[in-house]
Design a protein around this motif. Sequence first.
Motif, PDB file in Angstrom:
ATOM      1  N   UNK A  40     -19.872  41.699 -18.612  1.00  0.00           N
ATOM      2  CA  UNK A  40     -18.513  41.133 -18.714  1.00  0.00           C
ATOM      3  C   UNK A  40     -18.094  40.435 -17.417  1.00  0.00           C
ATOM      4  N   UNK A  41     -18.663  40.909 -16.291  1.00  0.00           N
ATOM      5  CA  UNK A  41     -18.334  40.297 -14.990  1.00  0.00           C
ATOM      6  C   UNK A  41     -18.733  38.819 -15.020  1.00  0.00           C
ATOM      7  N   UNK A  42     -19.927  38.542 -15.576  1.00  0.00           N
ATOM      8  CA  UNK A  42     -20.405  37.157 -15.613  1.00  0.00           C
ATOM      9  C   UNK A  42     -19.614  36.337 -16.623  1.00  0.00           C
ATOM     10  N   UNK A  76     -12.375  45.769 -10.631  1.00  0.00           N
ATOM     11  CA  UNK A  76     -11.178  45.734 -11.467  1.00  0.00           C
ATOM     12  C   UNK A  76     -11.473  46.230 -12.889  1.00  0.00           C
ATOM     13  N   UNK A  77     -12.651  45.861 -13.415  1.00  0.00           N
ATOM     14  CA  UNK A  77     -13.031  46.344 -14.752  1.00  0.00           C
ATOM     15  C   UNK A  77     -13.194  47.858 -14.719  1.00  0.00           C
ATOM     16  N   UNK A  78     -13.812  48.351 -13.622  1.00  0.00           N
ATOM     17  CA  UNK A  78     -13.987  49.803 -13.468  1.00  0.00           C
ATOM     18  C   UNK A  78     -12.632  50.512 -13.442  1.00  0.00           C
ATOM     19  N   UNK A  79     -11.652  49.814 -12.877  1.00  0.00           N
ATOM     20  CA  UNK A  79     -10.315  50.416 -12.770  1.00  0.00           C
ATOM     21  C   UNK A  79      -9.530  50.300 -14.079  1.00  0.00           C
ATOM     22  N   UNK A  80     -10.153  49.679 -15.102  1.00  0.00           N
ATOM     23  CA  UNK A  80      -9.515  49.622 -16.422  1.00  0.00           C
ATOM     24  C   UNK A  80      -8.826  48.309 -16.744  1.00  0.00           C
ATOM     25  N   UNK A  81      -8.966  47.307 -15.853  1.00  0.00           N
ATOM     26  CA  UNK A  81      -8.316  46.017 -16.127  1.00  0.00           C
ATOM     27  C   UNK A  81      -9.059  45.286 -17.242  1.00  0.00           C
ATOM     28  N   UNK A  82      -8.322  44.493 -18.013  1.00  0.00           N
ATOM     29  CA  UNK A  82      -8.993  43.689 -19.046  1.00  0.00           C
ATOM     30  C   UNK A  82      -9.167  42.249 -18.534  1.00  0.00           C
ATOM     31  N   UNK A  86      -7.720  40.406 -15.072  1.00  0.00           N
ATOM     32  CA  UNK A  86      -8.602  39.966 -13.988  1.00  0.00           C
ATOM     33  C   UNK A  86      -8.346  38.478 -13.695  1.00  0.00           C
ATOM     34  N   UNK A  87      -8.268  37.666 -14.756  1.00  0.00           N
ATOM     35  CA  UNK A  87      -8.017  36.238 -14.558  1.00  0.00           C
ATOM     36  C   UNK A  87      -6.650  36.039 -13.887  1.00  0.00           C
ATOM     37  N   UNK A  88      -5.669  36.845 -14.301  1.00  0.00           N
ATOM     38  CA  UNK A  88      -4.327  36.764 -13.719  1.00  0.00           C
ATOM     39  C   UNK A  88      -4.333  37.090 -12.232  1.00  0.00           C
ATOM     40  N   UNK A  89      -5.183  38.050 -11.840  1.00  0.00           N
ATOM     41  CA  UNK A  89      -5.292  38.441 -10.425  1.00  0.00           C
ATOM     42  C   UNK A  89      -5.700  37.230  -9.570  1.00  0.00           C
ATOM     43  N   UNK A  90      -6.724  36.512 -10.042  1.00  0.00           N
ATOM     44  CA  UNK A  90      -7.205  35.359  -9.271  1.00  0.00           C
ATOM     45  C   UNK A  90      -6.234  34.181  -9.368  1.00  0.00           C
ATOM     46  N   UNK A  91      -5.605  34.046 -10.535  1.00  0.00           N
ATOM     47  CA  UNK A  91      -4.657  32.945 -10.729  1.00  0.00           C
ATOM     48  C   UNK A  91      -3.460  33.096  -9.785  1.00  0.00           C
ATOM     49  N   UNK A  92      -3.050  34.351  -9.573  1.00  0.00           N
ATOM     50  CA  UNK A  92      -1.896  34.592  -8.699  1.00  0.00           C
ATOM     51  C   UNK A  92      -2.210  34.166  -7.261  1.00  0.00           C
ATOM     52  N   UNK A  93      -3.460  34.310  -6.853  1.00  0.00           N
ATOM     53  CA  UNK A  93      -3.828  33.979  -5.477  1.00  0.00           C
ATOM     54  C   UNK A  93      -4.213  32.508  -5.299  1.00  0.00           C
TER      55      UNK A  93
END
Lengths: 165, 182
Positions: A40-42, A76-82, A86-93
């Motif tokens: 899923x990371x890829x 982030x996936x390990x921490x339970x994020x979907x 994850x996309x939102x995390x990078x989009x915010x930065x």
Amino acid sequence: MTGLRLAPARRARLPALLPALLVAALLATAAAQDRPLDPRVFDIGRELRCPTCVAESVGESNAAIAREMRALIQEQLDAGADRREVLGFFQERYGDWILLNPPMRGMNLLVWLLPVAGAVVGLLVLARLLQRWRRAAEIPVDVDSAELDRVRTEMQDQLGDGAVR
Amino acid sequence: MSQIRRLVPVVAVVAGLTALFLFGLLRGSPDRNIPSNLLNRPVPDFDLPLFERYMSDFGPRLSLAEARGRPLVINFWASWCGPCYEEAPHLQRAWLDHGEEVFFVGIQTQDRDARAAGRAFIERFDLGFPNVIDDDSRVSIAYGLFGVPETFFVRADGTLQHKFVGPVTESVMREQIGALLR
């Protein structure tokens, strides 16, 4: 710079803690690098633009920053994020720039709508041309009888009498 | 006349495609000067290990939280980055001139396991302001970095005033620090 100095008591404890901190950091790094990444990371990485590359996604690039970003996605996936989080995390930065599928809003709408509009306009132009050509083929051509005779004579001369009626 | 009229769309399409081709040819490498998503928002905190030469003043790590309340200049660099060598003297000069009012910090990033090269970089320019190591590039990701060098000018309230992409010059430093201190 003096405002940032550490308290003497805290500084005194630091030399004793340094080796332990160093070993912990090395172990954590080694563990993170050895572990195979979730597929899923890829998948998510392929939706993110690699910040230091040209025309490569985080999922495909071997740049150092892309590798770190993949490790971060795994965490982030390990921490339970979907995927969306994850996309939102990078989009915010990084802003919308980081997304290889830009969201359908504002100026980005043009990216989605222009190809559709182009295809529609192209089809309309093609339909109009076909209509015009068909109409042109249906209209009888008004040819001067003297000119028709001249062409007929020339063809008879070249092809023989039986060829032209 | 009708022949010329028929040629107009063909000429228009060819001219458009030629213009597009020339634009692609002449525009050079992709523009990295993309406005930061952090503009006018608080910049993220970080807590990173310092290079040894600064430890006597700051301890083994530097936390940005400790510098809050002062304007900041945060410069991201790497030992392999040519333009970083170009800008380092300007940063050192600006720190000598404004280090009392503005807190400067350098961050070695996107440069994993290159501590010795980082140390050599710092020694080469005798950088007096603290420099920290972002070995896993996490801080660079938190700041939405596209490459190095990039320099963030942060107001005393912690919000981002400006992000400069590429090597800073004396005039950039003067202009941005002037705005920070106004």
